[in-house]
Design a protein around this motif. Sequence first.
Motif, PDB file in Angstrom:
ATOM      1  N   ASP A   1      -8.237   9.294  10.280  1.00 12.90           N
ATOM      2  CA  ASP A   1      -9.177   8.252  10.682  1.00 12.90           C
ATOM      3  C   ASP A   1     -10.517   8.382   9.966  1.00 12.90           C
ATOM      4  O   ASP A   1     -11.174   7.377   9.668  1.00 12.90           O
ATOM      5  CB  ASP A   1      -9.400   8.296  12.196  1.00 12.90           C
ATOM      6  CG  ASP A   1      -8.199   7.807  12.979  1.00 12.90           C
ATOM      7  OD1 ASP A   1      -8.119   8.129  14.180  1.00 12.90           O
ATOM      8  OD2 ASP A   1      -7.352   7.102  12.404  1.00 12.90           O
TER       9      ASP A   1
ATOM     10  N   THR B   1      -7.955   6.554  -1.005  1.00 14.47           N
ATOM     11  CA  THR B   1      -6.671   5.952  -1.308  1.00 14.47           C
ATOM     12  C   THR B   1      -5.770   6.968  -1.993  1.00 14.47           C
ATOM     13  O   THR B   1      -6.153   7.563  -3.001  1.00 14.47           O
ATOM     14  CB  THR B   1      -6.820   4.721  -2.222  1.00 14.47           C
ATOM     15  OG1 THR B   1      -7.670   3.755  -1.605  1.00 14.47           O
ATOM     16  CG2 THR B   1      -5.460   4.082  -2.478  1.00 14.47           C
TER      17      THR B   1
ATOM     18  N   LYS C   1     -10.157   6.618   6.415  1.00 16.40           N
ATOM     19  CA  LYS C   1      -9.586   5.287   6.263  1.00 16.40           C
ATOM     20  C   LYS C   1     -10.620   4.307   5.725  1.00 16.40           C
ATOM     21  O   LYS C   1     -11.755   4.268   6.184  1.00 16.40           O
ATOM     22  CB  LYS C   1      -9.044   4.782   7.601  1.00 16.40           C
ATOM     23  CG  LYS C   1      -7.752   5.440   8.035  1.00 16.40           C
ATOM     24  CD  LYS C   1      -7.247   4.857   9.349  1.00 16.40           C
ATOM     25  CE  LYS C   1      -5.937   5.497   9.762  1.00 16.40           C
ATOM     26  NZ  LYS C   1      -5.458   4.975  11.066  1.00 16.40           N
ATOM     27  N   GLY C   2     -10.206   3.535   4.750  1.00 15.21           N
ATOM     28  CA  GLY C   2     -11.099   2.569   4.140  1.00 15.21           C
ATOM     29  C   GLY C   2     -11.926   3.135   3.009  1.00 15.21           C
ATOM     30  O   GLY C   2     -12.564   2.373   2.272  1.00 15.21           O
ATOM     31  N   ARG C   3     -11.929   4.449   2.867  1.00 11.58           N
ATOM     32  CA  ARG C   3     -12.709   5.093   1.812  1.00 11.58           C
ATOM     33  C   ARG C   3     -11.832   5.801   0.785  1.00 11.58           C
ATOM     34  O   ARG C   3     -12.154   5.805  -0.402  1.00 11.58           O
ATOM     35  CB  ARG C   3     -13.690   6.106   2.406  1.00 11.58           C
ATOM     36  CG  ARG C   3     -14.706   5.499   3.360  1.00 11.58           C
ATOM     37  CD  ARG C   3     -15.789   6.502   3.730  1.00 11.58           C
ATOM     38  NE  ARG C   3     -15.246   7.665   4.441  1.00 11.58           N
ATOM     39  CZ  ARG C   3     -15.348   8.921   4.016  1.00 11.58           C
ATOM     40  NH1 ARG C   3     -15.989   9.194   2.881  1.00 11.58           N
ATOM     41  NH2 ARG C   3     -14.834   9.914   4.732  1.00 11.58           N
TER      42      ARG C   3
ATOM     43  N   TYR D   1      -3.320   8.062   6.636  1.00 13.60           N
ATOM     44  CA  TYR D   1      -4.660   8.569   6.417  1.00 13.60           C
ATOM     45  C   TYR D   1      -5.274   9.085   7.705  1.00 13.60           C
ATOM     46  O   TYR D   1      -5.024   8.563   8.791  1.00 13.60           O
ATOM     47  CB  TYR D   1      -5.583   7.483   5.868  1.00 13.60           C
ATOM     48  CG  TYR D   1      -5.185   6.932   4.525  1.00 13.60           C
ATOM     49  CD1 TYR D   1      -5.641   7.533   3.354  1.00 13.60           C
ATOM     50  CD2 TYR D   1      -4.366   5.812   4.427  1.00 13.60           C
ATOM     51  CE1 TYR D   1      -5.277   7.025   2.114  1.00 13.60           C
ATOM     52  CE2 TYR D   1      -4.004   5.308   3.195  1.00 13.60           C
ATOM     53  CZ  TYR D   1      -4.460   5.913   2.040  1.00 13.60           C
ATOM     54  OH  TYR D   1      -4.101   5.408   0.808  1.00 13.60           O
TER      55      TYR D   1
END
Length: 116
Positions: free
Chosen positions: A61, A68, A64-66, A59
């Motif tokens: 940066d 998928t 990332k975390g948001r 991913y």
Amino acid sequence: QVQVVESGGGLVQAGGSLRLSCAASGRIFSMYTMGWYRQAPGKQRELVASIGSGGSTNYADSVKGRFTISRDNAKNTVYLQMNSLKPEDTAVYYCSQRRADGIYYWGQGTQVTVSS
């Protein structure tokens, strides 16, 4: 002939979610790396996320975390689940299939617009 078709784009408010789908041709779809790229007006196309034949993911940066990325090889489809969307995510999103010798095949893109 290779075909890559994106769908699922649209207009959403900041903080909302959207799921993009990419249907690609190929009886050996599972062997290919698939990726999502995006291009905003006046900017270069950038990699958002990719998923390899073995399921490994990568991913940017900024997402990332948001976001998928996932794939369903039985359906020759790759998905991009986008959560907590921001206005800066606004872009045309492209799906790409990497085949032999680093050759990429691209879809026509789907517009994602995130309002403030």
